[in-house]
Scaffold this motif. Structure first.
Motif, PDB file in Angstrom:
ATOM      1  N   LYS A  42      15.760   0.955  16.323  1.00  0.00           N
ATOM      2  CA  LYS A  42      15.356   1.941  15.821  1.00  0.00           C
ATOM      3  C   LYS A  42      15.510   2.424  14.303  1.00  0.00           C
ATOM      4  O   LYS A  42      14.497   3.509  13.672  1.00  0.00           O
ATOM      5  CB  LYS A  42      15.359   2.680  16.939  1.00  0.00           C
ATOM      6  N   ASN A  77       9.364   6.217  16.280  1.00  0.00           N
ATOM      7  CA  ASN A  77       9.361   6.679  17.483  1.00  0.00           C
ATOM      8  C   ASN A  77       9.170   6.346  18.413  1.00  0.00           C
ATOM      9  O   ASN A  77       8.785   5.594  19.465  1.00  0.00           O
ATOM     10  CB  ASN A  77      10.124   8.137  17.426  1.00  0.00           C
ATOM     11  N   SER A  78       7.512   6.016  18.221  1.00  0.00           N
ATOM     12  CA  SER A  78       6.004   5.931  19.205  1.00  0.00           C
ATOM     13  C   SER A  78       5.094   5.775  18.502  1.00  0.00           C
ATOM     14  O   SER A  78       5.201   6.421  17.158  1.00  0.00           O
ATOM     15  CB  SER A  78       6.276   6.950  20.030  1.00  0.00           C
ATOM     16  N   TRP A  86       6.368   9.183  14.048  1.00  0.00           N
ATOM     17  CA  TRP A  86       7.509   8.808  13.223  1.00  0.00           C
ATOM     18  C   TRP A  86       8.896   9.554  12.122  1.00  0.00           C
ATOM     19  O   TRP A  86       8.397  11.341  12.013  1.00  0.00           O
ATOM     20  CB  TRP A  86       7.585   7.749  11.914  1.00  0.00           C
ATOM     21  N   GLU A  87      10.028   9.318  11.642  1.00  0.00           N
ATOM     22  CA  GLU A  87      10.966  10.411  10.649  1.00  0.00           C
ATOM     23  C   GLU A  87      11.499   9.559   9.392  1.00  0.00           C
ATOM     24  O   GLU A  87      11.538   8.096   9.436  1.00  0.00           O
ATOM     25  CB  GLU A  87      11.987  10.839  11.496  1.00  0.00           C
ATOM     26  N   SER A 271      10.451  14.639   9.745  1.00  0.00           N
ATOM     27  CA  SER A 271      10.191  14.668  11.509  1.00  0.00           C
ATOM     28  C   SER A 271       8.265  14.895  11.379  1.00  0.00           C
ATOM     29  O   SER A 271       7.777  15.352  11.772  1.00  0.00           O
ATOM     30  CB  SER A 271      10.542  15.306  12.034  1.00  0.00           C
TER      31      SER A 271
END
Length: 280
Positions: A42, A77-78, A86-87, A271
């Motif tokens: 991740k 993230n997805s 996403w981050e 974020s």
């Protein structure tokens, strides 16, 4: 461009705001032209690591971090229904006037092509549109000099490869913090794509170790007058604003849309809860 790190980058215009000493634009870092490998974890903190989410990919781009102290991680993230979550976390110290990194999501060209279904490039006089929706939050653990911005690239040819230099670059700043400022000088205040912007004009010149100019391109920065954390932006409308001002040719090809945060210095996180690009 594979020898990017060995080039001396100089700005030909001084800005009245805080500027990057090398460049305040998201200058690309060297990257392979092969397709990025799927993420195996991740959290990815490896410099220039990529995460493939066709038609996009995430790029942990730390192009300005070579002579700085710090770390950056970019992860997915997805990705559902065409929207990416996403981050990017970062912790950079050093010169407050130079960009250290541009953790970003890429659609299209970035010194080569890594995805084949991007619908790019488009020619500006074709009537096709490029719109993007972006919702994000900024966390500052320490006061951070940064922006949240698009980086849009243009070429004179339809299918540039890794060795083909851009002719023009357009940055679109949705948010800036603690005095971050774009490359170049302020030209004017404009209203376009439903918002009010300060338009800056500058130029990137890349030289080799002998001082010979090896590439250059124009940089146009739309800096939103009022910060936002959520916007739908007609990127072709902004590009056509440059065309109307005779700064950009309407025969130019829009080859890439990137989005992320340029960090000069500080510790925090960007974020993105939802991001997408529509190419009509």
């Amino acid at each position: 461009m594979n020898h990017r790190r060995n080039l001396l980058v100089t700005a030909l215009a001084a800005a009245p705001l805080l500027l990057a000493a090398q460049t305040a634009t998201a200058t690309p870092a060297p990257a392979p032209v092969t397709a990025p490998a799927p993420a195996v974890a991740k959290d990815s903190c490896t410099a220039f690591s990529t995460v493939s989410i066709p038609p996009y990919y995430l790029n942990n781009n730390v192009w300005g971090g070579k002579n700085a102290s710090g770390k950056q991680c970019t992860w997915l993230n997805s990705y559902r229904s065409g929207k990416a979550n996403w981050e990017t976390s970062f912790d950079w110290t050093g010169d407050k006037t130079s960009v250290k990194a541009y953790g970003s999501i890429v659609l299209g060209w970035h010194w080569g092509w890594k995805q084949s279904n991007t619908k790019l490039p488009i020619r500006l006089n074709s009537g096709r549109k490029v719109n993007s929706s972006w919702a994000f939050n900024i966390t500052q653990n320490t006061p951070t000099v940064m922006n949240v911005a698009y980086d849009v690239w243009f070429h004179t040819k339809a299918n540039p490869d890794w060795q083909d230099q851009p002719h023009d670059e357009m940055m679109v700043w949705l948010n800036r913090q603690n005095g971050a400022g774009p490359l170049g000088t302020k030209r004017e205040r404009v209203t376009a794509a439903g918002s009010t912007w300060d338009l800056y004009v500058g130029k990137i010149v890349n030289k080799d170790s002998s001082g010979k100019v090896v590439s250059s391109w124009n940089v146009y920065s739309f800096v939103r007058v009022a910060n936002t954390n959520s916007a739908t932006t007609d990127l072709t409308a902004l590009a056509n604003t440059l065309v109307s001002k005779r700064l950009l040719a309407n025969t130019s090809y829009l080859t890439s849309v990137e989005a992320g945060t340029e960090v000069f210095t500080g510790k925090g996180k960007l974020s993105t809860s939802s991001y997408s690009v529509s190419v009509g």
